[in-house]
Motif scaffolding. Structure first.
Motif, short mmCIF file in Angstrom:
data_model
loop_
_atom_site.label_atom_id
_atom_site.label_comp_id
_atom_site.label_asym_id
_atom_site.label_seq_id
_atom_site.Cartn_x
_atom_site.Cartn_y
_atom_site.Cartn_z
N ASP A 15 31.39 69.35 40.56
CA ASP A 15 30.87 70.70 40.36
C ASP A 15 31.93 71.68 39.88
O ASP A 15 31.74 72.90 39.91
N TYR A 17 35.38 72.26 40.67
CA TYR A 17 36.41 72.90 41.48
C TYR A 17 37.71 72.10 41.46
O TYR A 17 37.70 70.87 41.54
N ASP A 20 39.39 72.94 47.25
CA ASP A 20 38.28 73.35 48.11
C ASP A 20 38.45 74.80 48.55
O ASP A 20 39.37 75.49 48.09
N GLY A 21 37.59 75.27 49.43
CA GLY A 21 37.60 76.66 49.87
C GLY A 21 38.89 77.10 50.55
O GLY A 21 39.22 78.28 50.58
N GLY A 138 30.82 72.07 46.53
CA GLY A 138 29.92 73.18 46.85
C GLY A 138 30.58 74.54 46.89
O GLY A 138 29.91 75.56 46.80
N ASP A 139 31.92 74.57 46.99
CA ASP A 139 32.65 75.83 47.06
C ASP A 139 34.12 75.51 46.82
O ASP A 139 34.56 74.39 47.03
N GLY A 140 34.85 76.50 46.38
CA GLY A 140 36.27 76.30 46.18
C GLY A 140 36.80 77.14 45.05
O GLY A 140 36.24 78.18 44.70
N PRO A 142 37.30 77.36 41.20
CA PRO A 142 36.82 76.73 39.97
C PRO A 142 37.96 76.58 38.96
O PRO A 142 38.88 77.39 38.91
#
Length: 172
Positions: A15, A17, A20-21, A138-140, A142
């Motif tokens: 996706d 990234y 990660d977050g 799902g998040d992080g 980009p």
């Protein structure tokens, strides 16, 4: 453009990234690769490494020895510009100005996302080698910031275990 070749060689999640977050790339260790996924071949082709300050600091959490000691290493940093440490010279300002003053001819843009944007904004990336990991974070962080637009031409696709590596050049 200069007579220097600037290449972005980087891994991303499915996706998009690069971390990660929490800013970690540890998730890359979870995926079965094939050897080094072309890393050493690429590393042997370049003479200069450039990265952002956050990426530079993160290197020291991933390894006990500095991996680029045989390369010219530059770190774009607002707070340390104009200084050096035992591994790198710290620079800031425009990419074009830096390129005019660096001896490197084959340059690896390691990351991170803000520096990639800076190079893109100044039209200074010649080749994009993007290795996609089969994981959805799902998040992080980009790879490309919102609003980035660049038309590329696909040159090659390689498979390394569960990774897919795509090589692009700028569309002329």
């Amino acid at each position: 453009m200069t007579n220097k070749r600037i290449e972005l060689f980087i891994a991303v999640s499915l996706d998009g990234y690069i971390a990660d977050g929490e800013g970690s790339v540890g998730w890359l260790e979870e995926i079965e690769g094939d050897g080094d996924n072309g890393y050493m071949t690429f590393l042997n082709e370049i003479d200069t490494v450039v990265m952002g300050h956050t990426t530079y600091k993160q290197l020291f959490t991933l390894t006990d020895t500095f991996p680029y000691s045989k390369k010219h290493v530059y770190v774009f940093s607002n707070e340390k510009a104009g200084t050096k440490d035992e591994y790198a010279a710290f620079v800031n300002g425009s990419v074009k100005s830096w390129l005019e003053n660096t001896e490197g001819k084959s340059i690896w843009l390691v990351g991170g996302a803000q520096l990639v944007k800076k190079f893109l904004d100044e039209n200074q990336i010649d080749r994009f080698i993007i290795t996609v990991a089969p994981i959805i974070l799902g998040d992080g962080i980009p790879l490309f910031e919102k609003g980035t637009r660049e038309l590329l031409h696909l040159e090659a696709v390689e498979k390394y275990g569960q990774f897919t590596q795509m090589t692009y050049r700028k569309k002329e």
